[in-house]
Motif scaffolding. Structure first.
Motif, PDB file in Angstrom:
ATOM      1  N   VAL A 548       0.850  -1.179   0.000  1.00 49.06           N
ATOM      2  CA  VAL A 548       0.000   0.000   0.000  1.00 49.06           C
ATOM      3  C   VAL A 548       0.888   1.232   0.000  1.00 49.06           C
ATOM      4  CG1 VAL A 548      -1.877   1.167   1.176  1.00 49.06           C
ATOM      5  CG2 VAL A 548      -1.654  -1.311   1.355  1.00 49.06           C
ATOM      6  N   PRO A 549       0.727   2.129  -0.968  1.00 46.79           N
ATOM      7  CA  PRO A 549       1.634   3.274  -1.091  1.00 46.79           C
ATOM      8  C   PRO A 549       1.847   4.049   0.191  1.00 46.79           C
ATOM      9  CG  PRO A 549       0.170   3.156  -2.983  1.00 46.79           C
ATOM     10  CD  PRO A 549      -0.275   2.091  -2.041  1.00 46.79           C
ATOM     11  N   THR A 550       0.791   4.273   0.985  1.00 45.59           N
ATOM     12  CA  THR A 550       0.964   5.064   2.203  1.00 45.59           C
ATOM     13  C   THR A 550       0.643   4.246   3.441  1.00 45.59           C
ATOM     14  OG1 THR A 550      -1.310   5.872   1.956  1.00 45.59           O
ATOM     15  CG2 THR A 550       0.449   7.239   1.056  1.00 45.59           C
ATOM     16  N   GLY A 551       0.657   2.936   3.316  1.00 45.28           N
ATOM     17  CA  GLY A 551       0.287   2.103   4.452  1.00 45.28           C
ATOM     18  C   GLY A 551       1.320   1.048   4.781  1.00 45.28           C
ATOM     19  N   LYS A 552       2.617   1.384   4.673  1.00 44.33           N
ATOM     20  CA  LYS A 552       3.665   0.402   4.914  1.00 44.33           C
ATOM     21  C   LYS A 552       3.627  -0.148   6.334  1.00 44.33           C
ATOM     22  CE  LYS A 552       6.692   2.639   1.562  1.00 44.33           C
ATOM     23  NZ  LYS A 552       7.944   3.376   1.356  1.00 44.33           N
ATOM     24  N   GLU A 553       3.079   0.661   7.234  1.00 44.91           N
ATOM     25  CA  GLU A 553       3.056   0.267   8.631  1.00 44.91           C
ATOM     26  C   GLU A 553       2.157  -0.932   8.866  1.00 44.91           C
ATOM     27  OE1 GLU A 553       1.562   2.472  12.578  1.00 44.91           O
ATOM     28  OE2 GLU A 553       2.869   3.648  11.309  1.00 44.91           O
ATOM     29  N   ILE A 590     -19.643   5.122   7.219  1.00 52.95           N
ATOM     30  CA  ILE A 590     -18.644   4.480   8.068  1.00 52.95           C
ATOM     31  C   ILE A 590     -18.255   5.445   9.185  1.00 52.95           C
ATOM     32  CG2 ILE A 590     -16.225   3.787   8.159  1.00 52.95           C
ATOM     33  CD1 ILE A 590     -16.542   2.386   5.560  1.00 52.95           C
ATOM     34  N   ILE A 591     -18.166   4.919  10.400  1.00 48.47           N
ATOM     35  CA  ILE A 591     -17.653   5.677  11.539  1.00 48.47           C
ATOM     36  C   ILE A 591     -16.440   4.935  12.063  1.00 48.47           C
ATOM     37  CG2 ILE A 591     -18.078   6.412  13.913  1.00 48.47           C
ATOM     38  CD1 ILE A 591     -21.001   6.778  13.207  1.00 48.47           C
ATOM     39  N   THR A 592     -15.294   5.589  12.081  1.00 44.05           N
ATOM     40  CA  THR A 592     -14.081   4.916  12.534  1.00 44.05           C
ATOM     41  C   THR A 592     -12.982   5.922  12.789  1.00 44.05           C
ATOM     42  OG1 THR A 592     -12.565   3.103  12.020  1.00 44.05           O
ATOM     43  CG2 THR A 592     -13.149   4.567  10.213  1.00 44.05           C
ATOM     44  N   GLU A 593     -11.800   5.419  13.148  1.00 44.15           N
ATOM     45  CA  GLU A 593     -10.623   6.276  13.250  1.00 44.15           C
ATOM     46  C   GLU A 593      -9.399   5.451  12.896  1.00 44.15           C
ATOM     47  OE1 GLU A 593      -9.253   7.352  17.315  1.00 44.15           O
ATOM     48  OE2 GLU A 593     -11.041   6.315  17.972  1.00 44.15           O
ATOM     49  N   THR A 610      -7.978   7.526  -1.364  1.00 42.93           N
ATOM     50  CA  THR A 610      -6.731   8.024  -0.764  1.00 42.93           C
ATOM     51  C   THR A 610      -6.631   7.686   0.718  1.00 42.93           C
ATOM     52  OG1 THR A 610      -7.731  10.169  -0.227  1.00 42.93           O
ATOM     53  CG2 THR A 610      -6.673   9.947  -2.386  1.00 42.93           C
ATOM     54  N   GLU A 611      -7.727   7.241   1.318  1.00 40.39           N
ATOM     55  CA  GLU A 611      -7.711   6.936   2.743  1.00 40.39           C
ATOM     56  C   GLU A 611      -6.780   5.749   3.006  1.00 40.39           C
ATOM     57  OE1 GLU A 611     -11.576   8.753   1.513  1.00 40.39           O
ATOM     58  OE2 GLU A 611     -10.464   6.972   0.875  1.00 40.39           O
ATOM     59  N   PHE A 616      -8.146   4.690   8.439  1.00 33.08           N
ATOM     60  CA  PHE A 616      -8.776   3.433   8.819  1.00 33.08           C
ATOM     61  C   PHE A 616      -7.956   2.737   9.901  1.00 33.08           C
ATOM     62  CE2 PHE A 616     -10.518   3.591   4.390  1.00 33.08           C
ATOM     63  CZ  PHE A 616     -11.863   3.545   4.724  1.00 33.08           C
ATOM     64  N   PRO A 617      -8.589   1.967  10.768  1.00 31.02           N
ATOM     65  CA  PRO A 617      -7.817   1.107  11.678  1.00 31.02           C
ATOM     66  C   PRO A 617      -6.962   0.139  10.867  1.00 31.02           C
ATOM     67  CG  PRO A 617     -10.115   1.230  12.371  1.00 31.02           C
ATOM     68  CD  PRO A 617     -10.042   1.876  11.016  1.00 31.02           C
TER      69      PRO A 617
END
Length: 764
Positions: A548-553, A590-593, A610-611, A616-617
């Protein structure tokens, strides 16, 4: 008016633990209407003489809506969606800036003329934010108060002066609000400190945190400010009116007199006179120069929750828990009942010669009010003199002298829609039965977000009994209806505990014994639009192997888990099966953080791809993108399989067996028949940890001292042979379609390991 919460810092106890929950909100109602009570109103007058005014309504459904008012018609314009709990108050400040507060502990700013663009989220409050106040002639000044006892005073700066963003700021860009980005530079808010200058303050925990106007020890329910923003009053559960200098946040006086919570406050334009409404049913007029109460008005028979005054502060309109709207002359004490309806009045807003009333109903009404010449209302007759003791109105009511309302019907109504007030999760854990405000009962399929049956106005309890099924599936989601809609909560890892066979879900083209994880497939269905947008934006690489481009973590977090399950076949990862398809026509929110910022709410069709893990959790993305599930509790059921006492059947197995909880009894029958017919059924046994090709999801494992062993229990030609077997538990013959979990819950009813018996059917 607001849900009761404890005072003081509750450490955001009303919110789930960070990153542990994702919620989706279902509604089959008209999205242009509110589905829960209206807590607040704000009116934006057109700057041109013949222009159309705008009315903003904030609701217990968690949204705000803008309505265009013209020619005695109200037309829906847009929805402002980002709060995740009740919207409690809203004010207009700085021209076109709408400021709202919520039970989600945040204050948000919006571009009021946009298509719903949230420009800033402020998270300084420790508990529900219940009230706001703005200075009419000084658009930069806004105050907020809440159940934490805090009162914050803000300066809404010019739109072209955004706060410099940093990782420590608590003023977040509201990128998850409706609309594709901000249509104008972001409006920033700052607080008034202990000096006369407006300044920023930081702490180690959150960065920018405003200075509190200190003094309240308990919850704050009401605020008011004079036109210039030089005076602020507050009230709440302490039963006193506190007066502040908003230019430096200092206390100037405290006014005592009410005997219950203060729920509404007004200041005249000069800041000399103050009106307060209380749960003691009284309205009091205070002279701040004399620091005393100069008049008390016993108009209502119950709590006073809303006040509005004529421009000259000569008359007050009041409403509350007694369902009534009154007009009172502050000098002569003469009062008249303007109207009464079926719902308590929560807030009032003057509009030309009329008044809008917000109530606990999802509709909002405008009533004639004679604002420019209130004496005309008294000329209709039916007025009475307001006493100065609270019991005087109650006694008059008991004596039968209840006044007759001047107006029977409103001059204009904005209808709402029915809200859900009752629910029951059915045993199959896919259907939820609901009842709305008019008693209509519906059946929802929550894995698709749709109503599958509308039963009309029938008995909820009777329908619940009719729909009872003797099945046992783990509670993989929870439900609440506090927003007037159906909110489905998924909490990790509990949400991944429920599985079903593909055959039971009628999934075509998939082996019947394949196990389907309900939460995983529901998440895939919910985020199908987001996945499509992400694929278009980043290409297929964004969906492969967790790249994932911005989700390496995400991947690194998952690797650190002691046990991570990879579920399903990778080639089918992005395929959404029919039982989990959400319709675009009734798309949920959707409700989340995520890992940064805080909670947010957004329609799934408004996600733009882009999310990422900031939004997202991480466990949601790991499930949807990487096909990984977090460690879960054991999904097996242990049991003993023995011949029924007195039957001719022989003992086939020693020790304890283990199988998936969802295994059907007919699989156990197949296993017994196989053992009886085949002399050496262990030919297909696999050693512990091994896996035979094509082994279906329904397995029975032998857990005796000889080690674990797996038996294929699919359909075979020998099943047509005698003997014919039936399975019993507690001497009760079991239906072949029962699962082991159902047998354990409804037949066995013990905490000990399940005991099943088998016998050869008589006469076969």
């Amino acid at each position: 008016m607001h849900r009761v919460g404890s005072s003081g810092n509750t450490s955001n106890s009303v919110r789930p633990r960070k990153e542990k929950r994702l919620t989706y909100v279902l509604s089959d109602a008209d999205d242009t209407k509110h589905c829960a009570g209206i807590n607040c109103l704000a009116l934006l007058k057109s700057p041109v003489p013949d222009g159309h005014d705008s009315l903003f309504t904030g609701s217990r459904d968690g949204t705000l809506k803008r309505w265009t008012i013209a020619d005695n018609n109200a037309t829906f314009s847009t929805t402002f969606e980002s709060h995740i709990d009740w919207v409690n108050d809203a004010v207009l400040a700085g021209g076109n800036t709408l400021v709202s507060c919520s039970s989600d502990t945040t204050v948000k700013t919006w571009n009021s003329l946009s298509n719903g663009t949230c420009t800033r989220t402020l998270r300084q409050h420790s508990d529900y934010v219940t009230c706001l106040a703005a200075a009419e002639r000084n658009g930069n000044i806004v105050a907020s108060g809440g159940l934490g006892g805090e009162v914050f005073i803000w300066d809404v700066e010019a739109a072209l002066s955004p706060v410099t963003k940093s990782s420590d700021t608590a003023e977040d860009d509201c990128s998850n609000g409706n609309g594709a980005g901000n249509s104008q530079p972001t409006t920033s808010l700052r607080t008034v400190g202990s000096s006369n200058s407006i300044s920023l303050h930081t702490t180690q925990s959150q960065g920018y945190v405003p200075i509190t106007a200190k003094g309240h020890k308990e919850s704050v329910y009401a605020l008011a400010m004079n036109d210039t923003g030089s005076l602020l009053v507050s009230g709440g559960t302490e039963k006193v009116v506190r007066v502040w200098d908003p230019r430096n946040g200092s206390k100037t006086m405290k006014l005592k007199g009410h005997t219950d919570n203060i729920r509404a406050l007004l200041l005249d334009s000069t800041g000399r006179l103050c009106l307060s409404g209380s749960s003691d049913s009284m309205i009091r007029l205070w002279d701040l120069g004399q620091q005393r109460c100069v008049h008390s008005y016993a108009v209502h028979t119950d709590s006073v929750w809303a006040l509005a005054s004529t421009p000259t502060f000569s008359h007050v309109y009041s409403g509350g828990r007694d369902l009534s709207l009154y007009l009172t002359d502050l000098s002569t004490r003469e009062s008249i009942l303007l109207c009464t309806k079926e719902h308590p009045i929560l807030q009032l807003s003057l509009h030309d010669d009329s008044i809008w009333a917000a109530t606990t109903d999802s509709s909002v009404h405008r009533w004639p009010a004679e604002v420019h010449n209130p004496q005309k209302a008294f000329q209709r007759g039916g007025s009475f003199l307001a006493g100065n003791l609270s019991f005087s109105r109650a006694r008059a009511s008991l004596e039968g002298s209840t006044p007759v309302p001047v107006y029977r019907e409103p001059s204009l109504s904005i209808p709402g829609t029915r809200g859900i007030v009752q629910h029951e999760i059915l045993n199959n854990r896919r259907h939820v039965l609901t009842k709305d405000t008019v008693g209509s009962v519906k059946l929802w399929e929550i894995t698709r977000g749709v109503v599958i049956e509308d039963y009309g106005e029938v008995s909820f309890e009777k329908k619940k009994e009719d729909l009872f099924e003797m099945v046992s599936i783990p509670a993989w989601f929870t439900v609440d209806t506090r927003l007037g809609s159906l909110s489905i909560h998924l909490d990790t890892p509990q949400c991944f505990s429920a599985e079903m066979y593909s055959a039971d879900l009628n999934i075509v083209g998939k082996p019947e014994d394949d196990k389907i994880n309900l939460a995983r497939e529901t998440l895939k269905g919910l985020l199908a639009h987001w996945l499509s947008k992400r694929r278009n934006r980043f290409g297929t690489k964004a969906l492969a192997n967790g790249d994932v481009p911005t989700g390496k973590e995400i991947t690194s977090r998952s690797i650190t888990l002691s046990k991570v399950e990879v579920d399903g076949n990778s080639e089918n990862d992005s395929l959404v099966y029919p039982p989990f398809e959400f319709l675009a026509s009734s798309s949920p929110s959707i409700i989340t953080e995520g890992s940064q910022g805080g909670p947010w709410r957004k329609k799934i069709t408004d996600l733009d791809g882009t999310e990422d893990e900031k939004d997202f959790p991480w466990w949601v993305l790991d499930c949807v993108l990487n096909n990984r599930l977090p460690p879960r509790e054991n999904t097996k059921c242990s049991f003993y399989l023995q011949p029924l006492e007195g039957s001719a059947a022989q003992m086939l197995t020693q020790g304890k067996l283990s199988a998936p909880r969802i295994l059907r009894v007919h699989k156990v029958v197949n296993y017994v028949v196989e053992k009886m017919v085949l002399d050496q059924p262990l030919d297909i046994v696999n050693p512990e940890g091994a896996k035979s090709s094509g082994l279906p999801g329904g397995q029975i494992q032998h857990t005796s001292s000889g080690g674990d062993a797996s038996f294929r229990s699919g359909l075979k030609p020998w099943q047509k042979l005698k003997p014919s077997i039936e399975i019993l538990c507690n001497n009760q013959v079991l239906s072949p379609e029962m699962s082991l979990a159902t047998v354990r819950t409804y037949i066995w009813k013990k905490s000990d390991d399940l005991v099943l018996n088998y016998r050869i059917k008589q006469g076969r």
